[in-house]
Design a protein around this motif. Structure first.
Motif, PDB file in Angstrom:
ATOM      1  N   PHE A   1      -8.672   3.227   8.929  1.00  0.00           N
ATOM      2  CA  PHE A   1      -8.890   2.375   7.756  1.00  0.00           C
ATOM      3  C   PHE A   1      -8.116   1.075   7.891  1.00  0.00           C
ATOM      4  CE2 PHE A   1      -9.846   6.607   6.416  1.00  0.00           C
ATOM      5  CZ  PHE A   1     -10.880   6.466   5.523  1.00  0.00           C
ATOM      6  N   ILE A   2      -6.884   1.176   8.380  1.00  0.00           N
ATOM      7  CA  ILE A   2      -6.059  -0.029   8.517  1.00  0.00           C
ATOM      8  C   ILE A   2      -6.707  -0.991   9.503  1.00  0.00           C
ATOM      9  CG2 ILE A   2      -3.839  -0.882   9.361  1.00  0.00           C
ATOM     10  CD1 ILE A   2      -2.570   1.629   8.180  1.00  0.00           C
ATOM     11  N   PHE A   3      -7.237  -0.438  10.604  1.00  0.00           N
ATOM     12  CA  PHE A   3      -7.884  -1.316  11.584  1.00  0.00           C
ATOM     13  C   PHE A   3      -9.140  -1.942  11.010  1.00  0.00           C
ATOM     14  CE2 PHE A   3      -5.215   0.544  14.899  1.00  0.00           C
ATOM     15  CZ  PHE A   3      -4.876  -0.627  15.541  1.00  0.00           C
ATOM     16  N   ASN A   4      -9.857  -1.180  10.200  1.00  0.00           N
ATOM     17  CA  ASN A   4     -11.015  -1.755   9.525  1.00  0.00           C
ATOM     18  C   ASN A   4     -10.596  -2.968   8.698  1.00  0.00           C
ATOM     19  OD1 ASN A   4     -13.664  -1.951   8.771  1.00  0.00           O
ATOM     20  ND2 ASN A   4     -13.442  -0.587   7.009  1.00  0.00           N
ATOM     21  N   GLY A   5      -9.500  -2.800   7.940  1.00  0.00           N
ATOM     22  CA  GLY A   5      -8.983  -3.912   7.150  1.00  0.00           C
ATOM     23  C   GLY A   5      -8.552  -5.069   8.028  1.00  0.00           C
ATOM     24  N   LEU A   6      -7.878  -4.761   9.151  1.00  0.00           N
ATOM     25  CA  LEU A   6      -7.402  -5.815  10.047  1.00  0.00           C
ATOM     26  C   LEU A   6      -8.576  -6.620  10.607  1.00  0.00           C
ATOM     27  CD1 LEU A   6      -4.580  -4.057  12.098  1.00  0.00           C
ATOM     28  CD2 LEU A   6      -4.323  -5.893  10.461  1.00  0.00           C
ATOM     29  N   LYS A   7      -9.695  -5.917  10.902  1.00  0.00           N
ATOM     30  CA  LYS A   7     -10.866  -6.608  11.443  1.00  0.00           C
ATOM     31  C   LYS A   7     -11.475  -7.537  10.406  1.00  0.00           C
ATOM     32  CE  LYS A   7     -12.643  -3.134  14.660  1.00  0.00           C
ATOM     33  NZ  LYS A   7     -13.689  -2.086  14.643  1.00  0.00           N
ATOM     34  N   ILE A   8     -11.670  -7.010   9.184  1.00  0.00           N
ATOM     35  CA  ILE A   8     -12.225  -7.852   8.119  1.00  0.00           C
ATOM     36  C   ILE A   8     -11.325  -9.058   7.910  1.00  0.00           C
ATOM     37  CG2 ILE A   8     -12.792  -7.943   5.674  1.00  0.00           C
ATOM     38  CD1 ILE A   8     -13.357  -4.952   5.813  1.00  0.00           C
ATOM     39  N   ALA A   9      -9.998  -8.793   7.895  1.00  0.00           N
ATOM     40  CA  ALA A   9      -9.043  -9.871   7.633  1.00  0.00           C
ATOM     41  C   ALA A   9      -9.051 -10.912   8.741  1.00  0.00           C
ATOM     42  CB  ALA A   9      -7.641  -9.289   7.459  1.00  0.00           C
TER      43      ALA A   9
ATOM     44  N   PHE B   1      -5.910  -8.609  -0.289  1.00  0.00           N
ATOM     45  CA  PHE B   1      -6.583  -7.563  -1.059  1.00  0.00           C
ATOM     46  C   PHE B   1      -7.512  -6.673  -0.233  1.00  0.00           C
ATOM     47  CE2 PHE B   1      -4.932 -10.166  -4.467  1.00  0.00           C
ATOM     48  CZ  PHE B   1      -4.402  -9.186  -5.272  1.00  0.00           C
ATOM     49  N   PRO B   2      -8.344  -7.240   0.657  1.00  0.00           N
ATOM     50  CA  PRO B   2      -9.136  -6.329   1.504  1.00  0.00           C
ATOM     51  C   PRO B   2      -8.246  -5.376   2.297  1.00  0.00           C
ATOM     52  CG  PRO B   2      -9.851  -8.598   1.793  1.00  0.00           C
ATOM     53  CD  PRO B   2      -8.649  -8.638   0.923  1.00  0.00           C
ATOM     54  N   MET B   3      -7.128  -5.914   2.772  1.00  0.00           N
ATOM     55  CA  MET B   3      -6.190  -5.098   3.548  1.00  0.00           C
ATOM     56  C   MET B   3      -5.572  -4.004   2.676  1.00  0.00           C
ATOM     57  SD  MET B   3      -5.158  -5.020   6.596  1.00  0.00           S
ATOM     58  CE  MET B   3      -4.181  -3.663   7.160  1.00  0.00           C
ATOM     59  N   LEU B   4      -5.162  -4.385   1.469  1.00  0.00           N
ATOM     60  CA  LEU B   4      -4.521  -3.436   0.555  1.00  0.00           C
ATOM     61  C   LEU B   4      -5.478  -2.298   0.212  1.00  0.00           C
ATOM     62  CD1 LEU B   4      -2.121  -2.788  -1.395  1.00  0.00           C
ATOM     63  CD2 LEU B   4      -3.391  -4.003  -3.139  1.00  0.00           C
ATOM     64  N   VAL B   5      -6.711  -2.650  -0.145  1.00  0.00           N
ATOM     65  CA  VAL B   5      -7.683  -1.632  -0.546  1.00  0.00           C
ATOM     66  C   VAL B   5      -7.934  -0.653   0.599  1.00  0.00           C
ATOM     67  CG1 VAL B   5     -10.084  -1.283  -1.197  1.00  0.00           C
ATOM     68  CG2 VAL B   5      -8.777  -3.108  -2.252  1.00  0.00           C
ATOM     69  N   ASN B   6      -8.091  -1.188   1.817  1.00  0.00           N
ATOM     70  CA  ASN B   6      -8.330  -0.320   2.971  1.00  0.00           C
ATOM     71  C   ASN B   6      -7.135   0.578   3.267  1.00  0.00           C
ATOM     72  OD1 ASN B   6     -10.888  -0.517   4.589  1.00  0.00           O
ATOM     73  ND2 ASN B   6     -10.532  -2.645   4.071  1.00  0.00           N
ATOM     74  N   ALA B   7      -5.929  -0.003   3.198  1.00  0.00           N
ATOM     75  CA  ALA B   7      -4.744   0.773   3.545  1.00  0.00           C
ATOM     76  C   ALA B   7      -4.502   1.889   2.530  1.00  0.00           C
ATOM     77  CB  ALA B   7      -3.526  -0.144   3.643  1.00  0.00           C
ATOM     78  N   VAL B   8      -4.692   1.578   1.251  1.00  0.00           N
ATOM     79  CA  VAL B   8      -4.487   2.608   0.230  1.00  0.00           C
ATOM     80  C   VAL B   8      -5.488   3.752   0.418  1.00  0.00           C
ATOM     81  CG1 VAL B   8      -4.641   3.085  -2.236  1.00  0.00           C
ATOM     82  CG2 VAL B   8      -3.464   1.054  -1.450  1.00  0.00           C
ATOM     83  N   GLU B   9      -6.749   3.340   0.701  1.00  0.00           N
ATOM     84  CA  GLU B   9      -7.774   4.341   0.969  1.00  0.00           C
ATOM     85  C   GLU B   9      -7.357   5.218   2.150  1.00  0.00           C
ATOM     86  OE1 GLU B   9     -12.133   4.765  -0.156  1.00  0.00           O
ATOM     87  OE2 GLU B   9     -10.352   3.920  -1.054  1.00  0.00           O
ATOM     88  N   GLY B  10      -6.855   4.556   3.204  1.00  0.00           N
ATOM     89  CA  GLY B  10      -6.468   5.271   4.414  1.00  0.00           C
ATOM     90  C   GLY B  10      -5.331   6.245   4.182  1.00  0.00           C
TER      91      GLY B  10
ATOM     92  N   ASN C   1      -9.797  -4.062  -5.993  1.00  0.00           N
ATOM     93  CA  ASN C   1     -11.215  -4.058  -5.630  1.00  0.00           C
ATOM     94  C   ASN C   1     -11.937  -5.237  -6.248  1.00  0.00           C
ATOM     95  OD1 ASN C   1     -12.161  -2.071  -3.863  1.00  0.00           O
ATOM     96  ND2 ASN C   1     -11.671  -0.494  -5.360  1.00  0.00           N
ATOM     97  N   PHE C   2     -11.578  -5.512  -7.514  1.00  0.00           N
ATOM     98  CA  PHE C   2     -12.190  -6.625  -8.226  1.00  0.00           C
ATOM     99  C   PHE C   2     -11.848  -7.945  -7.539  1.00  0.00           C
ATOM    100  CE2 PHE C   2     -11.902  -9.814 -11.655  1.00  0.00           C
ATOM    101  CZ  PHE C   2     -13.227  -9.838 -12.029  1.00  0.00           C
ATOM    102  N   VAL C   3     -10.549  -8.118  -7.252  1.00  0.00           N
ATOM    103  CA  VAL C   3     -10.118  -9.385  -6.644  1.00  0.00           C
ATOM    104  C   VAL C   3     -10.732  -9.549  -5.260  1.00  0.00           C
ATOM    105  CG1 VAL C   3      -8.144 -10.726  -5.863  1.00  0.00           C
ATOM    106  CG2 VAL C   3      -7.996  -9.398  -7.963  1.00  0.00           C
ATOM    107  N   ALA C   4     -10.892  -8.423  -4.527  1.00  0.00           N
ATOM    108  CA  ALA C   4     -11.450  -8.516  -3.176  1.00  0.00           C
ATOM    109  C   ALA C   4     -12.890  -9.029  -3.211  1.00  0.00           C
ATOM    110  CB  ALA C   4     -11.392  -7.158  -2.484  1.00  0.00           C
TER     111      ALA C   4
ATOM    112  N   ALA D   1       0.827  -1.206   0.000  1.00  0.00           N
ATOM    113  CA  ALA D   1       0.000   0.000   0.000  1.00  0.00           C
ATOM    114  C   ALA D   1       0.859   1.253   0.000  1.00  0.00           C
ATOM    115  CB  ALA D   1      -0.927  -0.008   1.218  1.00  0.00           C
ATOM    116  N   VAL D   2       1.946   1.245   0.785  1.00  0.00           N
ATOM    117  CA  VAL D   2       2.820   2.417   0.832  1.00  0.00           C
ATOM    118  C   VAL D   2       3.464   2.643  -0.538  1.00  0.00           C
ATOM    119  CG1 VAL D   2       4.930   3.339   1.833  1.00  0.00           C
ATOM    120  CG2 VAL D   2       3.237   2.247   3.303  1.00  0.00           C
ATOM    121  N   ILE D   3       3.913   1.545  -1.169  1.00  0.00           N
ATOM    122  CA  ILE D   3       4.529   1.669  -2.492  1.00  0.00           C
ATOM    123  C   ILE D   3       3.494   2.172  -3.506  1.00  0.00           C
ATOM    124  CG2 ILE D   3       5.621   0.402  -4.376  1.00  0.00           C
ATOM    125  CD1 ILE D   3       6.647  -1.555  -2.208  1.00  0.00           C
ATOM    126  N   VAL D   4       2.308   1.563  -3.472  1.00  0.00           N
ATOM    127  CA  VAL D   4       1.255   1.933  -4.414  1.00  0.00           C
ATOM    128  C   VAL D   4       0.886   3.393  -4.236  1.00  0.00           C
ATOM    129  CG1 VAL D   4      -1.198   1.630  -4.867  1.00  0.00           C
ATOM    130  CG2 VAL D   4       0.276  -0.350  -4.729  1.00  0.00           C
TER     131      VAL D   4
END
Lengths: 309, 287
Positions: free
Chosen positions: A228-236, A185-194, A150-153, A132-135
């Protein structure tokens, strides 16, 4: 005093089903049905009283009362109707099974949760954060990867479990690999958003402080991304447990929760299956709760966390 | 569509990585075969072989496309060897579960919004219900329901329902509560009844939340249907194709089933997106 509508509805349903049971199952069936509904109504009444009268701290007990009510209804129904233990064992039988098979449950817990789910969870989440940081650094990558991510998620990623089991063997490594792919992917999408959650004004302020990219990232954008990251961590966290268990259906050594569930179903040992489910449910809730607790500590400044005591 | 170029670049990069990994992963087997038959392989031969094996560790993309073409376009739709047939089996269970989950989710959400007791006692269990890995107990549900005499579509649909009602409850509770105090007061000054308040303010206000939830629920529902097919002994459906493929090492079959599942998911979620856009446009809510 008038009765609350929920109670009336439950009572009406109870009378109806009791009459039905009396017609189809005879006296005992009717008695059991009446008893089940009496417990349900008592539980609801207790909750109405708790929420209305005591409020505050006692409201935390309300879900426990509901849970207890359901367990008692379950026990009465299974014993009263004489449901075979092969179809649905009563809660007391499940509790007894848990007490007598602690060693098996522990062995499965270590194999599936600690070796499979947790290691995969850690690897997947860290990899997603770094990505996410690189992206986020390169806008071109963000615009290209985010739609794909998003598609893969949204895909049934669990389907790659058989392939990964083929690649990494039957032991926990393949389960960890499935978990990595599922949480990534859920984690990546959330982190990038965050990482994009800061306002231009805040970023400008950092620039007036002469902060470079890295200090801006560490001191402003990563903290701002935490919700956002915690949201991703919870889903994950829920995905990780599911991934580790389901991957065991496609092949595993002779231990593990998924293995135990699928073989015990075949042996009609449903009390053991339910024991595993209880362990999985407690593990899942504890895992989720732990992350929520850390979130509360680390993002105390966020509006969603403020004003909740 | 300014994102097209970056997206295409990423997809192209993925394809390159894929072909490279296919070469890397399948190389050993090809070399072993060559060694056993006492012949040496030049590099181009080796590359061609790794991309055209029968049971490769990782099939090359074009092999999957060929397999998809063979099983989708060249087989009759009613044939058991047609992927369309299997996709339909899965999709019907998905849709049934999705429908049931939507109904259950919306009714629970209405109850939670209008009853404080339900809010306090049921909501925590709705959340706790999702920490139970339902997919893990899917086999038990299927087997037990089979024992009671319920088989076919319904058990799978029930698992799909369990997975899909949760996002809808959460989204709808949020949506039904989204009207502000001011708007609710306005309804009261118009002497609106409870039903009118629900139909004219709360329900329309919840639509954007509902559609966002429906998309998540549809994806979850498909996963439920696929996993629900695993323990039925690989009879029909995409999940059965996955399981059969993994039993017999038919990697190409696994991958084609995966791609079919992806296409079904994308189509279903895309359809909801279209309905969302049309509905919100008519309501004047689109941005």
């Amino acid at each position: 005093m008038t009765l609350p509508p929920i109670i009336l509805a439950e009572a009406a349903l109870g009378v109806l089903l009791t009459a039905l049971a009396a017609l189809t199952l005879g006296g005992q069936g009717a008695l059991v049905t009446a008893l089940v509904f009496a417990v349900w109504i008592a539980g609801t009444a207790c909750n109405i009283w708790l929420v209305g009268r005591v409020g505050g701290a006692a409201a935390g007990i309300a879900p426990l009362v509901l849970g207890g009510t359901i367990l008692v209804m379950w026990e009465i129904a299974v014993r009263g109707y004489g449901v075979s233990g092969v179809i649905l064992p009563p809660p007391t039988a499940i509790a007894a099974k848990i007490a007598t098979s602690v060693s098996i449950l522990w062995e499965d817990f270590v194999q599936t949760v600690i070796k499979g789910a947790l290691s995969g969870y850690a690897i997947g989440c860290i990899a997603a954060l770094v990505t996410a940081v690189i992206v986020d650094r390169f806008d071109f990558l963000r615009r290209g990867l985010l739609p794909v991510g998003n598609f893969v998620a949204a895909l049934p990623v669990i389907g790659i479990a058989p392939i990964l089991v083929m690649w990494f063997g039957f032991d926990w490594q393949s389960k960890a690999a499935v978990v990595v792919v599922m949480v990534f992917f859920p984690m990546l999408v959330n982190a990038v958003e965050g990482l994009r959650a800061t306002e231009p004004m805040q970023r400008d302020l950092m620039r007036t402080y002469a902060a470079g990219y890295w200090s801006g990232l560490v001191k402003l954008r990563l903290p701002a991304a935490l919700p956002f990251i915690f949201n991703g961590l919870k889903i994950a966290s829920t995905l990780a447990l599911i991934g580790a268990i389901v991957a065991e259906f496609f092949g595993s050594p002779i231990r593990g929760m998924g293995f135990r569930i699928s073989t015990s179903v075949g042996l009609l040992a449903l009390d053991l299956v339910w024991a595993e489910i209880v362990v999985a449910a407690i593990t899942g809730s504890a895992f989720y709760g732990a992350i929520a607790l850390i979130e509360k500590r680390m993002t105390f400044w966020h509006p969603s966390q403020r004003g909740r005591g | 569509m300014k994102n097209i170029l970056p997206v295409l670049t990423v997809i192209l990069a993925l394809l390159v990585v894929w072909y490279a990994s296919a070469f890397q992963l399948n190389k050993q087997w090809a070399l072993d075969m060559a060694a056993r038959q006492d012949r040496t392989m030049t590099t181009p031969q080796l590359i061609a072989d790794t991309w055209a094996q029968d049971k490769p560790k990782l099939p090359a993309p074009h092999q999957i496309v060929v397999e998809l073409w063979n099983t989708v376009a060249l087989k009759k739709v009613t044939s058991k060897r047609s992927l369309v047939y299997h996709a339909w089996v899965t999709l019907s269970a998905t849709l049934a579960g999705f429908g049931l989950g939507t109904v259950l989710g919306i009714s629970l959400a209405v109850g939670i919004v209008y009853s404080r007791v339900m809010d306090r006692s049921v909501m925590p269990w709705v959340i706790a219900s999702q920490t139970i890995p339902i997919l893990a107990i899917a086999p038990m549900i299927i087997v037990v329901l089979n024992a009671v005499g319920v088989s076919g579509l319904l058990p799978k649909a029930l698992i799909s329902m369990y997975l899909s009602f949760f996002p809808i409850v959460v989204g709808m509770v949020k949506g039904l509560r989204s009207p502000s105090r001011m708007e609710l007061d306005q309804m009261r000054t118009w002497n609106a009844s409870g039903a009118q308040e629900f139909a004219r303010l709360r329900l329309p206000a919840s639509m954007p939340y509902l559609f966002a939830s429906l998309k998540i629920a549809m994806a979850a529902s498909l996963v439920g249907a696929i996993v629900g097919e695993l323990p039925t002994g690989a009879v029909a459906g995409l999940g059965a194709r996955l399981l059969a493929g993994s039993y017999y090492g038919q990697t190409i079959q696994i991958w084609s089933a995966l791609f079919m599942a992806a296409a079904v998911a994308a189509a279903a979620v895309g359809l909801i997106g279209l309905i969302q856009r049309a509905t919100l446009k008519r309501m004047g809510l689109d941005r």
